[in-house]
Write an enzyme that holds these catalytic residues in place. Structure first.
Site, PDB file in Angstrom:
ATOM      1  N   ARG A  21      10.026   7.717 -15.890  1.00  0.00           N
ATOM      2  CA  ARG A  21       9.714   8.901 -16.713  1.00  0.00           C
ATOM      3  C   ARG A  21      10.747  10.010 -16.485  1.00  0.00           C
ATOM      4  O   ARG A  21      11.234  10.650 -17.422  1.00  0.00           O
ATOM      5  CB  ARG A  21       8.305   9.383 -16.355  1.00  0.00           C
ATOM      6  CG  ARG A  21       7.865  10.704 -16.932  1.00  0.00           C
ATOM      7  CD  ARG A  21       6.442  10.983 -16.435  1.00  0.00           C
ATOM      8  NE  ARG A  21       5.911  12.252 -16.885  1.00  0.00           N
ATOM      9  CZ  ARG A  21       6.062  13.396 -16.202  1.00  0.00           C
ATOM     10  NH1 ARG A  21       6.764  13.417 -15.087  1.00  0.00           N
ATOM     11  NH2 ARG A  21       5.517  14.510 -16.673  1.00  0.00           N
ATOM     12  N   ARG A  25      13.244  11.429 -19.360  1.00  0.00           N
ATOM     13  CA  ARG A  25      13.074  12.810 -19.864  1.00  0.00           C
ATOM     14  C   ARG A  25      14.237  13.707 -19.455  1.00  0.00           C
ATOM     15  O   ARG A  25      14.710  14.524 -20.257  1.00  0.00           O
ATOM     16  CB  ARG A  25      11.730  13.374 -19.390  1.00  0.00           C
ATOM     17  CG  ARG A  25      10.582  12.631 -20.083  1.00  0.00           C
ATOM     18  CD  ARG A  25       9.282  13.355 -20.052  1.00  0.00           C
ATOM     19  NE  ARG A  25       8.322  12.671 -20.922  1.00  0.00           N
ATOM     20  CZ  ARG A  25       7.016  12.818 -20.852  1.00  0.00           C
ATOM     21  NH1 ARG A  25       6.492  13.646 -19.955  1.00  0.00           N
ATOM     22  NH2 ARG A  25       6.219  12.169 -21.685  1.00  0.00           N
ATOM     23  N   ASN A 103      15.924  -3.803  -1.431  1.00  0.00           N
ATOM     24  CA  ASN A 103      17.246  -4.219  -0.934  1.00  0.00           C
ATOM     25  C   ASN A 103      17.957  -5.216  -1.842  1.00  0.00           C
ATOM     26  O   ASN A 103      19.164  -5.111  -2.055  1.00  0.00           O
ATOM     27  CB  ASN A 103      17.114  -4.789   0.487  1.00  0.00           C
ATOM     28  CG  ASN A 103      17.009  -3.678   1.519  1.00  0.00           C
ATOM     29  OD1 ASN A 103      17.817  -2.739   1.520  1.00  0.00           O
ATOM     30  ND2 ASN A 103      16.014  -3.751   2.389  1.00  0.00           N
ATOM     31  N   ILE A 126       7.584  -0.879  -1.403  1.00  0.00           N
ATOM     32  CA  ILE A 126       6.548  -0.406  -0.476  1.00  0.00           C
ATOM     33  C   ILE A 126       6.973  -0.596   0.977  1.00  0.00           C
ATOM     34  O   ILE A 126       6.355  -0.062   1.886  1.00  0.00           O
ATOM     35  CB  ILE A 126       5.188  -1.125  -0.698  1.00  0.00           C
ATOM     36  CG1 ILE A 126       5.300  -2.639  -0.431  1.00  0.00           C
ATOM     37  CG2 ILE A 126       4.631  -0.836  -2.076  1.00  0.00           C
ATOM     38  CD1 ILE A 126       3.938  -3.330  -0.274  1.00  0.00           C
ATOM     39  N   ASP A 127       8.042  -1.380   1.214  1.00  0.00           N
ATOM     40  CA  ASP A 127       8.345  -1.834   2.578  1.00  0.00           C
ATOM     41  C   ASP A 127       8.957  -0.761   3.499  1.00  0.00           C
ATOM     42  O   ASP A 127       8.946  -0.922   4.714  1.00  0.00           O
ATOM     43  CB  ASP A 127       9.302  -3.032   2.538  1.00  0.00           C
ATOM     44  CG  ASP A 127       8.681  -4.243   1.858  1.00  0.00           C
ATOM     45  OD1 ASP A 127       7.444  -4.304   1.796  1.00  0.00           O
ATOM     46  OD2 ASP A 127       9.437  -5.111   1.391  1.00  0.00           O
ATOM     47  N   MET A 169       1.626  -6.062   4.428  1.00  0.00           N
ATOM     48  CA  MET A 169       2.962  -6.436   3.932  1.00  0.00           C
ATOM     49  C   MET A 169       4.059  -5.638   4.642  1.00  0.00           C
ATOM     50  O   MET A 169       3.781  -4.823   5.520  1.00  0.00           O
ATOM     51  CB  MET A 169       3.044  -6.210   2.428  1.00  0.00           C
ATOM     52  CG  MET A 169       2.432  -7.306   1.603  1.00  0.00           C
ATOM     53  SD  MET A 169       2.759  -7.013  -0.150  1.00  0.00           S
ATOM     54  CE  MET A 169       2.262  -8.586  -0.846  1.00  0.00           C
ATOM     55  N   LYS A 213     -16.662   0.175  24.320  1.00  0.00           N
ATOM     56  CA  LYS A 213     -16.305   0.122  22.893  1.00  0.00           C
ATOM     57  C   LYS A 213     -16.076  -1.339  22.513  1.00  0.00           C
ATOM     58  O   LYS A 213     -15.141  -1.973  22.998  1.00  0.00           O
ATOM     59  CB  LYS A 213     -15.031   0.925  22.667  1.00  0.00           C
ATOM     60  CG  LYS A 213     -14.565   0.934  21.246  1.00  0.00           C
ATOM     61  CD  LYS A 213     -13.418   1.883  21.123  1.00  0.00           C
ATOM     62  CE  LYS A 213     -12.615   1.654  19.887  1.00  0.00           C
ATOM     63  NZ  LYS A 213     -11.421   2.477  19.873  1.00  0.00           N
ATOM     64  N   GLU A 222       3.214  -8.640   8.311  1.00  0.00           N
ATOM     65  CA  GLU A 222       3.468 -10.030   7.886  1.00  0.00           C
ATOM     66  C   GLU A 222       4.728 -10.610   8.518  1.00  0.00           C
ATOM     67  O   GLU A 222       4.848 -11.821   8.696  1.00  0.00           O
ATOM     68  CB  GLU A 222       3.546 -10.126   6.357  1.00  0.00           C
ATOM     69  CG  GLU A 222       4.729  -9.376   5.750  1.00  0.00           C
ATOM     70  CD  GLU A 222       4.867  -9.568   4.245  1.00  0.00           C
ATOM     71  OE1 GLU A 222       4.099 -10.340   3.649  1.00  0.00           O
ATOM     72  OE2 GLU A 222       5.756  -8.919   3.662  1.00  0.00           O
ATOM     73  N   HIS A 249      -1.411  -8.370  -2.190  1.00  0.00           N
ATOM     74  CA  HIS A 249      -0.867  -7.562  -3.289  1.00  0.00           C
ATOM     75  C   HIS A 249      -1.699  -6.334  -3.649  1.00  0.00           C
ATOM     76  O   HIS A 249      -1.258  -5.519  -4.466  1.00  0.00           O
ATOM     77  CB  HIS A 249      -0.629  -8.456  -4.517  1.00  0.00           C
ATOM     78  CG  HIS A 249       0.539  -9.369  -4.314  1.00  0.00           C
ATOM     79  ND1 HIS A 249       0.423 -10.551  -3.623  1.00  0.00           N
ATOM     80  CD2 HIS A 249       1.837  -9.245  -4.642  1.00  0.00           C
ATOM     81  CE1 HIS A 249       1.617 -11.136  -3.553  1.00  0.00           C
ATOM     82  NE2 HIS A 249       2.487 -10.363  -4.174  1.00  0.00           N
TER      83      HIS A 249
END
Ligand code: F6P
Length: 319
Positions: A21, A25, A103, A126-127, A169, A213, A222, A249
């Site tokens: 976006r 724009r 990457n 996200i990594d 992940m 506890k 992962e 995912h």
């Protein structure tokens, strides 16, 4: 008039739409024609290119995924595939491309730059494993998703006096596990950056139990292997009731957090500014809350080096 294309590549991440976006724009605001490439590098090879208007990117700021869709293209790794991609750009008169991805996508952007196309790469994964930046686009959202899941798993782990092991992940990076681990008060994290000794983990669990506890949360990245295998080893060695959840995912989708929306907007705008100034071959990053643009040919430092200190914080605060 300058013609800029934007594409998303590799695994999607929340915030990619925000960056698309911003590129569209800001590009149009500065008098450029902006094109979307659908389906990442694979779509580029196929010529799936469409001119976008400001309105075409309306209503996407809060949406996960990528409106342009994405791919992991094997063909783009070949000279023939890249030559075809360049021809598609030339046919539309497009001289510059903003690549949003991780990457692998960054490697692709460097190759495209070497073919004579002006490129800027926005770190979208996200990594949180890219060089030259303390944060990647989508990481904050993924961490929040993991924390929300871990909080829920803690509720039921407490009720049943169980150990909840959550596999997250991150490919070869432990960033998601470390950040989410600190944020959800996990009792232990297992990440590729730190040597893992199952005896240490079991000692920690035993100490907790002695202290009264009887439940714990373990986050396992992962990159260290299967969480289910680690859970089986804990069960076999100590006899504890360990339940494994693989978030998978789930972590890649969802509405981007405000932090990712701001980052994606800043990077999208910066990518357009660089290209319109004729500055090309740049990987964007954020360091000390400042937007930075690294030249592809400069040695680019890995910036997520403070991860390991998070492990110490986690260990000292979780009892
Ligand atoms: O790079 C993002 C990522 O989600 C990694 O954390 C994970 O290892 C990989 O992509 C999964 O890829 P795919 O969606 O192709 O299964």
């Amino acid at each position: 008039m300058r013609k800029i294309a934007v594409l998303t590549s590799g695994g999607d991440s929340p915030g990619m739409n925000v960056a698309i976006r911003a590129v569209v724009r800001e590009g149009i605001r500065l008098g450029c024609e902006v094109f979307g490439v659908y389906g990442g590098y694979e779509g580029l090879i196929e010529g799936r290119i469409k001119r976008l208007s400001e309105r075409d990117v309306g209503g996407i700021i809060h949406r996960g995924g990528t409106m342009l869709q994405t791919s992991r293209s094997e063909r783009f790794r070949t000279e023939e595939g890249r030559a075809r991609a360049v021809r598609q750009l030339q046919a539309s008169g497009i001289e510059s491309v903003v690549v949003i991805g991780g990457n692998g996508s960054f490697e692709g952007a460097k190759k495209l730059e070497a073919e004579g196309v002006a490129t800027v790469c926005i770190p979208g994964t996200i990594d949180n494993d890219m060089p030259g930046t303390e944060m990647t686009l989508g990481f904050d959202t993924a961490v929040n998703t993991v924390v929300e899941a871990a909080d829920r798993i803690r509720d039921t782990s407490f009720s049943h006096d169980r150990i909840g092991l959550i596999e997250v992940m991150g490919r070869n990076s432990g960033s998601i596990a470390l950040w989410a681990g600190v944020a959800c008060g996990a009792e232990y994290v297992i990440v590729p950056e730190i040597e893992f000794r199952i005896e240490d983990l079991i000692r920690k669990l035993q100490a907790s139990i002695r202290d009264g506890k009887r439940h714990s949360i373990i986050l396992s990245a992962e990159g260290v292997g299967s969480g289910a295998d680690i859970a089986s080893r804990i069960k076999a060695m100590a006899g504890y009731d360990v339940r494994t959840t693989v978030l998978g995912h789930l972590q890649r989708g969802g509405s981007p957090t405000a932090a990712d929306r701001v980052l994606g907007s800043r990077w999208g705008v910066e990518a357009v500014h660089l290209l319109t100034r004729g500055e090309r071959g740049r990987l964007l990053g954020i360091v000390s809350n400042k937007i930075v643009a690294h030249r592809y040919d400069d040695p680019i430092r890995q910036e997520n080096h403070n991860d390991v200190s998070l492990a110490t914080i986690l260990q000292n605060l979780s009892i």
